[in-house]
Design a protein around this motif. Structure first.
Motif, PDB file in Angstrom:
ATOM      1  N   VAL A   1       0.882  -1.162   0.000  1.00 41.76           N
ATOM      2  CA  VAL A   1       0.000   0.000   0.000  1.00 41.76           C
ATOM      3  C   VAL A   1       0.921   1.214   0.000  1.00 41.76           C
ATOM      4  N   ALA A   2       0.685   2.137  -0.924  1.00 41.84           N
ATOM      5  CA  ALA A   2       1.614   3.255  -1.087  1.00 41.84           C
ATOM      6  C   ALA A   2       0.900   4.509  -1.572  1.00 41.84           C
ATOM      7  N   ILE A   3       1.624   5.606  -1.472  1.00 40.37           N
ATOM      8  CA  ILE A   3       1.177   6.879  -2.027  1.00 40.37           C
ATOM      9  C   ILE A   3       2.056   7.157  -3.245  1.00 40.37           C
TER      10      ILE A   3
ATOM     11  N   THR B   1       5.982   4.399   0.671  1.00 34.45           N
ATOM     12  CA  THR B   1       5.418   3.145   1.176  1.00 34.45           C
ATOM     13  C   THR B   1       4.648   3.387   2.469  1.00 34.45           C
ATOM     14  N   ILE B   2       3.471   2.797   2.554  1.00 32.14           N
ATOM     15  CA  ILE B   2       2.697   2.793   3.796  1.00 32.14           C
ATOM     16  C   ILE B   2       2.909   1.462   4.513  1.00 32.14           C
ATOM     17  N   CYS B   3       2.754   0.355   3.766  1.00 34.41           N
ATOM     18  CA  CYS B   3       3.000  -0.966   4.346  1.00 34.41           C
ATOM     19  C   CYS B   3       3.042  -2.020   3.252  1.00 34.41           C
ATOM     20  N   GLU B   4       3.503  -3.203   3.642  1.00 30.36           N
ATOM     21  CA  GLU B   4       3.505  -4.375   2.774  1.00 30.36           C
ATOM     22  C   GLU B   4       2.961  -5.548   3.587  1.00 30.36           C
TER      23      GLU B   4
ATOM     24  N   MET C   1      -0.878   7.268   7.139  1.00 32.64           N
ATOM     25  CA  MET C   1      -0.177   5.997   7.267  1.00 32.64           C
ATOM     26  C   MET C   1      -0.702   5.222   8.480  1.00 32.64           C
ATOM     27  N   LYS C   2      -0.832   5.915   9.612  1.00 32.45           N
ATOM     28  CA  LYS C   2      -1.268   5.259  10.848  1.00 32.45           C
ATOM     29  C   LYS C   2      -2.687   4.698  10.719  1.00 32.45           C
TER      30      LYS C   2
END
Length: 187
Positions: free
Chosen positions: A7-9, A43-46, A103-104
């Motif tokens: 998940v990304a911007i 990047t937000i998370c994987e 992000m949080k």
């Protein structure tokens, strides 16, 4: 079948092109490196899950994105993480303070998953660079001033052959801050 997702911007297309130019230039000085061919992103998370479950999480990301309001992001300096060999472009303090809640909250809605989280918003130029190549990058790139409107989050899937993520869905910000607070009642 288990698949890896991110998940990304994504910044605007003109920023993506500008970052590619920086990455290409760095390659002329140090040769190929990790993240060289990766599309510019924050990047937000994987996470890795069975692909049959992805629709559930798409809905969660869609709902949370509906509550976010677009805002400008200003990337104004370079930085590095010595321990991981990452060289990146960082947002100014205001932009960082706007990105962190996005992000949080995204981490929170994906909480049931085993997430590899990014807590510090940044846009990577290169990863796993040697100390020598980190030094070269920091000497090549000293000033930066780019901006974009953060107005969506992308969901990406890893192509195991190319070893690159590709976008499978985009979630636009809906500027509807009440959406997550509203709960209907039957009576």
């Amino acid at each position: 079948m288990e698949k890896k997702y991110s998940v990304a911007i994504y910044p605007s297309q003109d920023v993506i092109v500008a970052i590619k130019t920086l990455k290409d230039y760095l390659e002329t000085k140090i040769g190929w490196y990790n993240s060289k061919n990766s599309t510019a992103h924050i990047t937000i998370c994987e996470f890795t899950i069975d692909d049959s479950q992805i629709e559930i999480y798409k809905q969660k990301v869609f709902r949370i994105c509906d509550t976010f309001t677009p805002f400008p992001v200003y990337l104004d300096h370079f930085g590095s993480y010595e321990n991981s060999g990452a060289f990146f472009i960082a947002p100014n303090e205001d932009s960082k303070n706007n990105l962190k809640p996005i992000m949080k909250k995204t981490h929170e809605v994906l909480k049931p998953l085993k997430l590899k989280k990014s807590e510090d918003p940044h846009l990577s130029i290169g990863r796993r660079l040697t100390p020598e190549n980190l030094k070269i990058a920091s000497q090549l790139f000293t000033t930066i001033a780019i901006d974009f409107l953060c107005c969506e989050i992308v969901l990406r899937e890893l192509d195991p052959v190319k070893r690159q993520f590709f976008v499978i869905d985009t979630f636009s910000f809906g500027s509807n801050p009440q959406a997550e607070l509203v709960q209907g009642s039957l009576f």
